[in-house]
Design an enzyme around this catalytic site. Structure first.
Site, PDB file in Angstrom:
ATOM      1  N   VAL A  84       0.844  -1.203   0.000  1.00  0.00           N
ATOM      2  CA  VAL A  84       0.000   0.000   0.000  1.00  0.00           C
ATOM      3  C   VAL A  84       0.876   1.249   0.000  1.00  0.00           C
ATOM      4  O   VAL A  84       0.622   2.208  -0.717  1.00  0.00           O
ATOM      5  CB  VAL A  84      -0.950  -0.005   1.227  1.00  0.00           C
ATOM      6  CG1 VAL A  84      -1.625   1.352   1.393  1.00  0.00           C
ATOM      7  CG2 VAL A  84      -1.993  -1.102   1.077  1.00  0.00           C
ATOM      8  N   LYS A 136       2.622  11.536  -1.113  1.00  0.00           N
ATOM      9  CA  LYS A 136       3.682  12.542  -0.935  1.00  0.00           C
ATOM     10  C   LYS A 136       4.049  13.209  -2.254  1.00  0.00           C
ATOM     11  O   LYS A 136       4.419  14.381  -2.285  1.00  0.00           O
ATOM     12  CB  LYS A 136       4.922  11.921  -0.285  1.00  0.00           C
ATOM     13  CG  LYS A 136       4.964  12.115   1.207  1.00  0.00           C
ATOM     14  CD  LYS A 136       4.051  11.226   2.001  1.00  0.00           C
ATOM     15  CE  LYS A 136       2.783  11.740   2.521  1.00  0.00           C
ATOM     16  NZ  LYS A 136       1.932  10.762   3.188  1.00  0.00           N
ATOM     17  N   GLY A 193     -13.716  12.428   7.973  1.00  0.00           N
ATOM     18  CA  GLY A 193     -12.601  11.990   8.809  1.00  0.00           C
ATOM     19  C   GLY A 193     -11.458  12.984   8.738  1.00  0.00           C
ATOM     20  O   GLY A 193     -10.874  13.200   7.670  1.00  0.00           O
ATOM     21  N   GLY A 211      -8.444  12.820  10.071  1.00  0.00           N
ATOM     22  CA  GLY A 211      -7.204  12.185  10.543  1.00  0.00           C
ATOM     23  C   GLY A 211      -6.100  12.389   9.518  1.00  0.00           C
ATOM     24  O   GLY A 211      -6.158  13.295   8.688  1.00  0.00           O
ATOM     25  N   VAL A 248     -21.661  11.746   9.444  1.00  0.00           N
ATOM     26  CA  VAL A 248     -22.498  11.572   8.257  1.00  0.00           C
ATOM     27  C   VAL A 248     -23.668  10.677   8.655  1.00  0.00           C
ATOM     28  O   VAL A 248     -23.468   9.574   9.148  1.00  0.00           O
ATOM     29  CB  VAL A 248     -21.687  10.916   7.128  1.00  0.00           C
ATOM     30  CG1 VAL A 248     -22.579  10.523   5.969  1.00  0.00           C
ATOM     31  CG2 VAL A 248     -20.585  11.852   6.671  1.00  0.00           C
ATOM     32  N   GLY A 253     -10.227   5.740   9.054  1.00  0.00           N
ATOM     33  CA  GLY A 253      -9.375   4.739   9.694  1.00  0.00           C
ATOM     34  C   GLY A 253      -9.145   3.551   8.779  1.00  0.00           C
ATOM     35  O   GLY A 253      -9.637   3.507   7.650  1.00  0.00           O
ATOM     36  N   ALA A 285       4.457   2.810   8.163  1.00  0.00           N
ATOM     37  CA  ALA A 285       5.404   1.998   7.396  1.00  0.00           C
ATOM     38  C   ALA A 285       6.706   1.779   8.160  1.00  0.00           C
ATOM     39  O   ALA A 285       7.249   0.672   8.196  1.00  0.00           O
ATOM     40  CB  ALA A 285       5.691   2.679   6.062  1.00  0.00           C
ATOM     41  N   HIS A 306      23.219  27.446  12.080  1.00  0.00           N
ATOM     42  CA  HIS A 306      22.419  28.671  11.999  1.00  0.00           C
ATOM     43  C   HIS A 306      22.477  29.203  10.574  1.00  0.00           C
ATOM     44  O   HIS A 306      23.545  29.179   9.971  1.00  0.00           O
ATOM     45  CB  HIS A 306      22.991  29.726  12.957  1.00  0.00           C
ATOM     46  CG  HIS A 306      22.262  31.036  12.884  1.00  0.00           C
ATOM     47  ND1 HIS A 306      21.000  31.199  13.424  1.00  0.00           N
ATOM     48  CD2 HIS A 306      22.607  32.222  12.319  1.00  0.00           C
ATOM     49  CE1 HIS A 306      20.601  32.449  13.209  1.00  0.00           C
ATOM     50  NE2 HIS A 306      21.553  33.092  12.538  1.00  0.00           N
TER      51      HIS A 306
END
Ligand code: NAD
Length: 476
Positions: A45, A55, A185, A187, A242, A278, A327, A451
């Site tokens: 997956v 991504k 959702g 999440g 919903v 989920g 992962a 820096h």
């Protein structure tokens, strides 16, 4: 390496980041390895319909948002023309390059790849039902590692996924850029894909049933994301569920009936819906009933600290054994299981599993969160460094970030790290290392950080354990 490694037959079921890592490691230790997965190449997956394509699309979202936000710095771009076909082809190319690379790495290690679904027949034998049809193949093994992952959970109030109702898999296929998208959702998946579709031009509504986005994450981190998302999406509806969802008869849209506190407009019609509520473990259909391996009430395969199931020859790793479904947790477990098979006394006992939500800004945390610290009894102190005091954040026009440390006030030990801001997903690695190494606030404070970079925010957060940091004078 075990002396008898060459005689150990290992079969790995599922070729995601858990499974392929296990197969590669076992082969590197000299074992005879078979890797079973329905796909032609390893990836699971994560590569085919998860981490990597999302991504790639989030990278594009960032480019779009940056060109928009550049106006503040005096750069005005005309709105880019989005070639969805080319975008899809590019994203697919990224996936193919990586999965192709894994197939090559697998071949170099002499791993036998079988394309199909595995079913255990007995504790040392399984059959592979070929993805392309044809006769089953029987595979005898000394040890098996199950890494079959997870799949999106569905909503009882919704019709099956298909057409205009999408899950993460179909949303990543990017069939089109819908005029409006309702995301169920708030999440990881809901927020990452809201970021993508909003940047591409969809009018996005996020519906979350709890009282905040990313339940479980610290509120001060989530607040920064929420504030920015409010500008990018059209609506964020919390405490909302919903109640009903139907595709319109002309198949041109979806009618959604919502139920929530102070809901003024309970019925919405949108071009598409994404259900991201989920994920569920893929533990069914594996023939586990023919072994002593057990699942819990949610379907997760039960394992011990060495990732061994109740059947001594069968190990399980990754999403299929439980949260967090990440992962990098799976690939770490892979190493543990293989080492145990090789006769080592390895155990899965991470102090910090970093979590990253790749939204804009990114939210990342590891170790003890302030939320869990508040619910526990252990003494703790929270050190915050707001990015308003960071020179690097100012040059990026992103002063709204925050870096925080959760520290044991008696020992100065760093117990948890949380970061929100661009690049938080990269910055969190220092936090994970600090926790695993048992670092104290003074270790982070005394480490010279370059820096001007955002990494200084970790150092300066640690400085505040002892008083004001160079650039931040906390209010008393
Ligand atoms: P999630 O658990 O992160 O979020 C699901 C959200 O849906 C929660 O906020 C929950 O309260 C809400 N919800 C549940 N039922 C609802 C309902 N009926 N109406 C409205 N809201 C409802 O799950 P996800 O986003 O589907 O992701 C699944 C898993 O995949 C995650 O747990 C994560 O481990 C993994 N993942 C990780 C990444 C990453 O590492 N960046 C990205 C995507 C997914």
């Amino acid at each position: 390496m075990a002396d008898n490694a060459a005689s150990i037959r290992v079969v790995v079921v599922g070729a995601g980041p858990g499974g392929y890592a296990a197969a590669f490691h076992a082969a590197d230790l000299g074992m005879q390895v078979t890797l079973v997965d329905p796909e032609e190449a390893p990836g699971g997956v994560c590569l085919y319909r998860g981490c990597i394509p999302s991504k790639a699309l989030l990278h594009v979202a960032r480019l779009l948002n940056e060109t928009r936000d550049a106006a503040e710095c005096g750069l005005r771009f005309t709105r880019p023309l989005i070639d969805v076909d080319q975008l899809r082809t590019w994203k697919q190319g990224v996936v193919s390059k990586l999965t192709g690379g894994l197939a090559q790495l697998s071949r170099k290690r002499n791993i036998t790849q079988l394309h199909g679904r595995a079913k255990f027949i007995e504790p040392t034998r399984l059959v592979v039902i070929p993805a392309a049809g044809g006769a089953e193949q029987s595979v005898e093994f000394d040890f098996a590692i199950v890494s079959t992952g997870s799949r999106p959970a569905t909503l009882p109030a919704a019709p099956a996924i298909g057409g205009r109702i999408m899950d993460s898999t179909s949303a990543l296929e990017l069939e089109d850029v819908p005029k409006s998208l309702l995301v169920v959702g708030g999440g990881y998946i809901g927020l990452e894909l809201s970021t993508v579709y909003a940047a591409l031009g969809s009018k996005v509504t996020i519906v979350e049933m709890t009282n905040g986005l990313l339940p479980g994450a610290d509120r001060d981190l989530v607040d920064v994301l929420h504030k920015r998302l409010r500008n990018d999406v059209s609506e964020i509806l919390l405490n909302t569920r919903v109640a009903e969802m139907t595709e319109s008869p002309d198949k041109q849209g979806v009618r959604v009936k919502l139920m929530g506190i102070d809901m003024v407009e309970p019925v919405r019609t949108c071009s598409r819906v994404l259900v991201s509520v989920g994920r569920k473990p893929n533990s069914e259909g594996l023939g586990l009933e023919n072994t002593r391996a057990k699942t819990d009430a949610r379907g997760f395969i039960q394992v011990d600290g060495q990732r061994r199931t109740a059947e001594p020859t069968i190990f399980a790793i990754g999403d299929v054994v439980g949260e967090p479904m990440l992962a990098h947790k799976a690939s770490h477990e892979a190493r543990v299981a293989v080492e145990v098979i090789a006769g080592k006394s390895s155990v899965f006992e991470p102090q910090a599993i970093p979590a990253v939500v790749f939204t804009d800004p990114e939210v990342a945390w590891c170790g003890l969160t302030e939320t869990s610290a508040l619910a526990g009894t252990r003494p703790f102190k929270v050190l915050r460094f707001p990015w308003g005091a960071s020179g690097r954040a100012a040059t990026l026009a992103r002063s709204d970030g925050l870096t925080k440390l959760v520290v044991d006030p008696r020992t100065e030990r760093v117990l948890g790290v949380g970061i929100v801001g661009p690049g938080a997903g990269e910055l969190i690695a220092e936090g994970a290392l600090a926790i695993e190494m048992g670092a104290r606030a003074s270790d982070l404070k005394l480490t010279i950080h370059p820096h001007p970079t955002l990494t200084e925010t970790v150092m300066e957060a640690a400085e505040t354990f002892f008083g004001p940091s160079t650039h931040y004078f906390p209010r008393v």
